[in-house]
Structure formats: C-alpha cells, structure tokens
Enzyme design. Structure first.
Site, PDB file in Angstrom:
ATOM      1  N   GLU A 103      -8.205  -1.842   1.053  1.00 23.42           N
ATOM      2  CA  GLU A 103      -9.068  -0.715   0.742  1.00 23.42           C
ATOM      3  C   GLU A 103      -9.569  -0.799  -0.694  1.00 23.42           C
ATOM      4  O   GLU A 103      -9.692   0.194  -1.386  1.00 23.42           O
ATOM      5  CB  GLU A 103      -8.294   0.593   0.932  1.00 23.42           C
ATOM      6  CG  GLU A 103      -7.843   0.797   2.362  1.00 23.42           C
ATOM      7  CD  GLU A 103      -6.714   1.793   2.434  1.00 23.42           C
ATOM      8  OE1 GLU A 103      -5.833   1.743   1.559  1.00 23.42           O
ATOM      9  OE2 GLU A 103      -6.715   2.620   3.340  1.00 23.42           O
ATOM     10  N   GLN A 120      -0.373   6.697  -2.031  1.00 21.08           N
ATOM     11  CA  GLN A 120      -0.554   8.080  -1.587  1.00 21.08           C
ATOM     12  C   GLN A 120      -0.976   8.098  -0.121  1.00 21.08           C
ATOM     13  O   GLN A 120      -1.984   7.476   0.255  1.00 21.08           O
ATOM     14  CB  GLN A 120      -1.572   8.857  -2.425  1.00 21.08           C
ATOM     15  CG  GLN A 120      -1.473  10.376  -2.246  1.00 21.08           C
ATOM     16  CD  GLN A 120      -0.138  10.946  -2.732  1.00 21.08           C
ATOM     17  OE1 GLN A 120       0.509  10.363  -3.616  1.00 21.08           O
ATOM     18  NE2 GLN A 120       0.300  12.057  -2.170  1.00 21.08           N
ATOM     19  N   LEU A 121      -0.192   8.764   0.682  1.00 22.61           N
ATOM     20  CA  LEU A 121      -0.479   8.863   2.107  1.00 22.61           C
ATOM     21  C   LEU A 121      -1.881   9.425   2.311  1.00 22.61           C
ATOM     22  O   LEU A 121      -2.211  10.492   1.801  1.00 22.61           O
ATOM     23  CB  LEU A 121       0.556   9.765   2.781  1.00 22.61           C
ATOM     24  CG  LEU A 121       0.405   9.942   4.296  1.00 22.61           C
ATOM     25  CD1 LEU A 121       0.701   8.630   5.019  1.00 22.61           C
ATOM     26  CD2 LEU A 121       1.307  11.058   4.798  1.00 22.61           C
ATOM     27  N   HIS A 122      -2.705   8.706   3.072  1.00 18.82           N
ATOM     28  CA  HIS A 122      -4.069   9.174   3.310  1.00 18.82           C
ATOM     29  C   HIS A 122      -4.535   8.822   4.719  1.00 18.82           C
ATOM     30  O   HIS A 122      -4.239   7.748   5.239  1.00 18.82           O
ATOM     31  CB  HIS A 122      -5.051   8.609   2.268  1.00 18.82           C
ATOM     32  CG  HIS A 122      -5.064   7.134   2.148  1.00 18.82           C
ATOM     33  ND1 HIS A 122      -4.096   6.427   1.462  1.00 18.82           N
ATOM     34  CD2 HIS A 122      -5.934   6.203   2.619  1.00 18.82           C
ATOM     35  CE1 HIS A 122      -4.370   5.133   1.493  1.00 18.82           C
ATOM     36  NE2 HIS A 122      -5.474   4.964   2.212  1.00 18.82           N
ATOM     37  N   LEU A 123      -5.237   9.756   5.300  1.00 19.65           N
ATOM     38  CA  LEU A 123      -5.772   9.629   6.652  1.00 19.65           C
ATOM     39  C   LEU A 123      -7.244   9.255   6.577  1.00 19.65           C
ATOM     40  O   LEU A 123      -8.018   9.892   5.862  1.00 19.65           O
ATOM     41  CB  LEU A 123      -5.611  10.964   7.386  1.00 19.65           C
ATOM     42  CG  LEU A 123      -6.260  11.087   8.769  1.00 19.65           C
ATOM     43  CD1 LEU A 123      -5.492  10.256   9.789  1.00 19.65           C
ATOM     44  CD2 LEU A 123      -6.316  12.556   9.197  1.00 19.65           C
TER      45      LEU A 123
END
Length: 770
Positions: free
Chosen positions: A482, A664-667
């Site tokens: 990403e 960081q947890l991300h959707l």
C-alpha cells in the site's frame, strides 16, 4: 452601438489562420503569466489550455487538454498550450494539431534555473500545488530532461526567450498580432551558450585556485584555531575551499547570466559537519585522516552521490586539512568537496541542494549545547525533536539515527532537506559524557564507525531514491503493498469523497511528484536504521518486504517486540490524532476515521481506520474487538451505499489485507471497476483480488467463531497470474487486464455474491445468470 459585420468581412475573418502556441519552460518560468498578459490585451481570440485547471478548475489529463484545444480551433480561436512541454514526447500530440489552417508556434521560456526555482519556491496558491521547498527538486529534475524544440518537429515558428527582455518582446509580438495576421516562419532568439559556459568555468576555477592558495597561507599562521564562530556566515560571504560543480554553475550564472544547475546531474547529496573536532576536542589531524579514508572507501562502492563537508568559516582548519588530503588521495572533487556556509541554509544562502544533512548530536538526542546540534534542531522546528523521540531516546558513540523530516519542517520547505541523520562521535573533552581519557586507539575506531554508519544510512536513502527515479517498480525498491498511502501524512489536497484525487500537472510532472519529490518522501522510510548498540536494531523494510511484511519481530532485552519502519506510521498518526489531519480525513467518529486513499486503485477507494491504539493489523484483532469491526464495516457500507446512490454502476467490496504494509488496522472500501491510473502492477492487483484480501464479513464471522481471523500471507499470492475478478480469465499484463475489465459483463464469482460481500449486491445480474 454594436458594429455591423458584413458576410464578406466575416468570411475574411475566418480565413485568418488560427495559431497553436505551445509554451515550453520549467515551473516558475512564467508560462501562465505570459498567457494571461497576451489574452488581456490581444485583438485575437485566445483559449488557454492548462492541465492544472482543465477539469472544472482541477487538474486533468493530456487527453482533456487536446480535446479543449481542438474545440477552440473549431471555433476559429487560437490556442495557448500552457504545460511544461520540456520533452519532445510531451509536446508531440499538440504539434499534430497544426495543418493548412493552423500554424504551430513554440515559445520557449528558457530562463535561468535559479529564477524558476526562486519563483516556484516562493509562490503560494499555485494551480498545480507546486510550491515550497519541494519545487526546487522538481525544477532541477525537469531541466535535466529538457529537449529544445526544432522546426523539424513540425513547428512553423520557434521563439526562444532567455531573459526578461526576450519575454517582453515575445509578449508584445503576440499581443499585437491581429486576427488575420501571421508571423514569419523560422527559429528566432536562440543563443549558443557553450563558449560562455566554458569561459565562466575557467574563470571560476582560476579564482578558486587563487583563493585556495591564499587560504593555505592564512591557515599556516592559525594552527591553534579549529573554528571561528561566525554566526550567519554563508557561501556568499566567504570562500568555498573546494570548487563544486554547483558553484561553478553559480559563478557562471553571476558572470554570464546562464542557467544555474542546468548541467548538474540529479544526485543524492549528504552535507555533514566534522564530528568530534570542536566541542569533543578530537585531534584534527587524526580526524581529517579518518574522514578522507571513510569517504574514499564509501565512494568506491556507491554511484551517483555527493558528499559535502561543511563548516561556517573559510578559516576552518579541518576543511583545509581534508581538502588537501582528499586531493592527495585523488578523490573526485565533484563527488566530495568542502563547502563554507551554514549547514541549515545551504540552499537558500549558498545555492547547494542537499537532501540529507548530518547532525553532530549529543547522546540524549536533544536540542541545545550550541554548535551544529542546536542550529539544526532550531532550523528544523519542533517536528525534528518529536520525530527523533519516536525513534530513539539516546545514541551511543559511533552510532547514527536516520530521522525523516515532516513536510511541515522549515528545513524541508525552505532547504529541500528530507532527512536528518543524527551521529555521535568519540569524546576527548573531560567535561562531556563518555570521556575517553585521550585513548585515541579506541577513539579512532569509534570515529571510523561513526562515519561508516553515517555513510551507510545515506547510501540506503540514496539507493532507494535513485531506483525510484529510474522508474523501478515496487518490487525493485522493496515497496510495500500500500505504498501509495505512505504519502497520506504529507498530503496537501483538500479532496472529499465525490472528488477524484488530483491528477498531476502533466505526465512528466506526475512522474516527478510520484517518483522523485514525493519519491524522496517514499525514501524516507526505506532505511531508517538506528544502531543504538550492537545488539538492537530497527527493522529494515527492505528485508521485511521480502517476507511480505513491513515489520519483524526481535528479541530486545529478553522481550519480543515489533518494529515498524517510519514509512509505515502515516495511518497510525492520523488515526490517533485525526484533528491534526483535518485536510486528510472525511469523517471522524468516536472509534473510526475515514479518509480517501491518496492513490486509489479504483474510481472510489476509501480507508476506514480504527482509532484504537495497539491494533496495528488484523493479527492483533480478537473477540474483544468484534464490535469495533462491526462498526468499521457499517461505516464502510454507509459510504459504499452513498457512492452507489450517486452512481449506480459502482459496486464495492470491503476487506482487509492479510499483512498490511502500514501500521494501524484499516478497512478498504474499494469499487470493483479498478479503473485507476495508480493500479500499475501485479502486486497492486493481487493484493485486492486473491485470498490475500479478506472480506470484512468473513473476518467478523471467523473471529466470532474462532477468536481470530485467517491470514493468507503466502508471498506467492502476490506473484499469481493476473485473472479477471469477474470471469477469472487470465491476462498477460495490466494493460490487457484493464482493457478486458472495461468490457467484461460476466457475473461475479459465487463466493462474492453472498450477502454483504458486494455492496450493493448485484441481485439482478445473478438472477439473470441463473
């Protein structure tokens, strides 16, 4: 009273040839100003085609520019093409607009680079958002690719403007051009500067040689003086001991009004002070020997870099010692030279572009103490201290620490410095910590280790930067999946959900911003190694990427910890402090933050970030986080439905990467058209269209049943063949795949046609297929 125009006059008016004027010049050369001044006073009707504003006031594409130009010509108007057009390929499509009824002219604003840089750096509110410190790097890089136009390209007339007088002459000519008038064909105003350049270089070298000889005599009478504390000294107020190519060009510019930097290769440059020779009282002879030895060793193994030893005064003995010894060692003076000036103002006061500077730090890594350390912390602003604290609390002698500068740092904005490398040398001062009691055997080893560590860190930054500049793909520079989101922390746009991400000012400029300027920003995280001691190190993302992960587990002090590269921290900062990133986020809730992906892989691509500290990725999620996951899904579903209500063709998928590259947890909330110029390679595609991408509803179901989600982290997933996400047909490359997707009408696979895997669920198509 309106003037009556006869049919004969109208016909005669229409018989006048339209003109396409292709403006050429670097950012800051005055292209837009030229257009505005002509259009304001001209008797001829002009259309200005500017890529920065072509899409309803926002940046657009070359194709849109061509269409606007064609439409203007059809209406009998003349056209200004306001783009940089410095490369032949960039202007070729516009040259083709010429014909029997259309003349194609070129107006080349070939002004000195220093003028373009100065204007670009100082301006605000620029249409293409090219301003501030990063503008200098873009201008220099673009000028390296400059190809002057030739009549053989298809121009009927070329006008070269190399100073303000030339520009005014061209302005007057086009302003006074009547609707039916034409201009003589040919090439006008071009000058051959080669003789002047050579003359200027020879003049400068002679001047530098005379100054150096004189300086050596002066220093012989000041053996006891290591430094003269003259605050604010700059290159303009002193003598540069070793002539660099930058200063050759600067001298030529001052004497002959020729472009500065135009012949300088785009190289990574490290400016560093002498370590341990002032406050730490290290012997200057020994220190100069070590500097030259380490520089010589480094330059033998690394290409396309420059090292610059900097001090405030031309009476600095260490500079003269190093200069003399470097000359004896036959070190290329273009790759290593000394420079007199303030290390925090090398560009604005001395014209020397350095993307990395070294700081002679104290062991606490804190501001203060005077000298270089205090000056650099002050010049960089609070951002440097904060960024340093995030990486280490102290530094051992012989170690270095790379700290990337945020975009907001004055050193970045004004000087173009992207990294500060803190370095701590040996101490021979009994009043300072880590006193070696004149043990020069140990002290020399520590100093060698310090310089070696400094140059090693710089080499890693330079290697990544240069690979990106050459157009290397993600794999060749160890980019994360990403990587496009890495720049979120440095984002300067104010885009909202219904706006596409801003397209760059032109094809060349897009390459520069993605691969160079903000390619420098990409390099920020590629190698940030903290050698605090021999047993502890921070993760090297280059190695981590080979394992398909942005971090590695280490045993430090008996404990297992995970270290994320600084490039992976952008989302973490936004999630925990969304109020500081109001221009980036589009929604802030109690437990989540929503923002656009900076470089979306589809027409619509959002990220929903968890605001919980400690949730770095999907592997950290347990049963206690189920409600948070459901909330993230609900927020993503809300935005997906909102977009779909505005455009019924949009279908969304919500999910997580098994191993994210950013902390960081991300959707991901991503539309399934995958229509994006930022989707460029196999890794981009497979990260969203293989088992590596975990659907949100499946993750929630697995955690509720098993307490954890299944992670498909096999790196082979990234190298799988390219298959259409609808019909699963295979394709050899991304362009072929994209072409197929645009026309594919197949239903989605059965596993995606389950409830909530696609939003909205394409029920009608599914029923039709059945």
């Amino acid at each position: 009273m309106a003037k009556l125009v006869s049919k004969e006059e109208t016909k005669e008016e229409m018989n006048g040839k339209s003109i396409v004027v292709i403006l050429m010049g670097a950012p800051g050369s005055g292209k837009s100003t030229f257009c505005e001044n002509v259009m304001k006073s001209s008797n001829r009707t002009w259309v200005r085609v500017c890529q920065d504003t072509i899409a309803n006031g926002k940046a657009g594409t070359k194709a849109q520019c061509i269409k606007r130009a064609v439409d203007g010509l059809k209406d009998g108007k003349s056209v200004f093409i306001d783009r940089c057009n410095l490369e032949r390929e960039q202007r070729s499509e516009f040259v083709k607009l010429g014909g029997r009824e259309v003349d194609v002219h070129a107006v080349v604003l070939d002004l000195p680079a220093r003028i373009c840089i100065s204007r670009s750096v100082k301006r605000t509110g620029h249409e293409g958002n090219l301003q501030g410190g990063r503008a200098a790097a873009v201008v220099n890089k673009m000028l390296q690719k400059k190809e002057l136009p030739k009549l053989s390209e298809g121009f009927s007339r070329i006008t070269f403007c190399q100073n303000d007088s030339d520009v005014q002459g061209a302005l007057d000519m086009y302003t006074g051009l009547g609707a039916k008038e034409t201009l003589p064909s040919g090439c006008f105003g071009q000058k051959n500067p080669d003789a002047k350049v050579q003359q200027g270089i020879m003049k400068f070298l002679k001047k530098a040689e005379d100054s150096s000889t004189k300086e050596s005599k002066v220093d012989n009478s000041h053996h006891s003086v290591a430094f003269e504390e003259t605050k604010g000294s700059s290159v303009d107020e002193s003598i540069n001991i070793t002539p660099s190519i930058d200063n050759v060009n600067k001298e030529v510019k001052e004497e002959e009004d020729l472009p500065m930097y135009s012949s300088v290769p785009a190289v990574s440059t490290l400016a560093f002070p002498s370590i341990s020779t002032s406050d730490f009282q290290f012997n200057l002879e020994k220190a100069s020997d070590i500097i030259v030895e380490e520089v010589e060793k480094f330059l033998k193994n690394v290409e396309n870099v420059r090292l610059v030893l900097v001090d405030l005064t031309h009476r600095s003995k260490i500079l003269n010692l190093v200069k003399a010894k470097a000359s004896q060692a036959n070190i290329d003076s273009k790759k290593f030279f000394t420079f007199v000036g303030d290390i925090t103002q090398l560009y604005t006061q001395g014209g020397l572009c350095c993307n990395v500077i070294a700081n002679a730090a104290n062991w606490r890594l804190k501001p203060g103490g005077g000298g270089v350390n205090a000056a650099i912390f002050k010049a960089a602003g609070p951002a440097l201290e904060t960024a340093t604290e995030e990486r280490a609390a102290s530094l051992n002698p012989g170690s270095s620490l790379v700290v990337p500068l945020p975009l907001s740092s004055p050193l970045y904005e004004k000087e173009g410095v992207t990294h500060v490398i803190h370095i701590l040398g040996p101490n021979m001062n009994p009043n300072r910590p880590n006193f070696l009691n004149n043990d020069y055997s140990k002290g020399c080893n520590v100093l060698r280790k310090a310089y070696s560590s400094l140059f090693e860190d710089f080499a890693s930054i330079a290697q990544t930067q240069q690979t990106i500049e050459k157009g290397g793909d993600e794999q060749s520079v160890a980019r994360p999946l990403e990587l496009d989101q890495v720049l979120l922390e440095r984002r300067s746009t104010n885009d909202f959900p219904n706006n596409d991400q801003k397209t760059k000012r032109e094809d060349t400029y897009e390459s520069e911003r993605n691969k160079k300027c903000k390619g420098l920003e990409i390099a920020l995280g590629t190698h940030h190694v903290s050698k605090l001691n021999d047993n502890a190190s921070v993760s090297d993302p280059t190695q981590a990427t080979k394992k398909n992960t942005p971090f590695k587990k280490e045993k430090i002090g008996g404990k297992i910890s995970k270290s994320w590269g600084s490039w992976a921290q952008a989302l973490h900062h936004i999630a925990l402090n969304p109020e500081k990133h109001k221009n980036d986020v589009i929604e802030i809730l109690d437990d989540v933050v929503v923002l656009n992906d900076l470089y979306p892989k589809a027409r619509k691509h959002l990220l929903v970030l968890a605001r919980t500290d400690g949730l770095d990725h999907l592997a950290d999620v347990g049963e206690e986080h189920l409600q948070l996951l459901r909330n993230m899904h609900a927020v993503g579903e809300k935005w997906a439905k909102q977009f779909s209500s505005d455009d019924a063709s949009l279908i969304f998928r919500l999910g997580y990467h098994s191993v994210p590259s950013l902390r960081q947890l991300h959707l991901h909330v991503i539309s399934q058209d995958f229509n994006s110029t930022h989707l460029k390679n196999k890794k981009h595609w497979n990260s969203f269209n293989t088992a590596f991408f975990r659907d949100s509803v499946d993750v929630i179901d697995e955690i509720s049943k098993d307490g954890k989600a299944k992670l498909n982290s096999d790196e082979k997933l990234m190298s799988m063949e390219l298959r259409c996400h609808r019909c699963r047909s295979a394709h050899p490359n991304i362009p072929r795949l994209k072409s197929h997707i645009n026309n594919c009408q197949a239903s989605f696979p059965p596993n995606l046609l389950q409830e909530d895997h696609l939003i909205p669920l394409p029920i009608r198509r599914m029923e039709t297929d059945e």
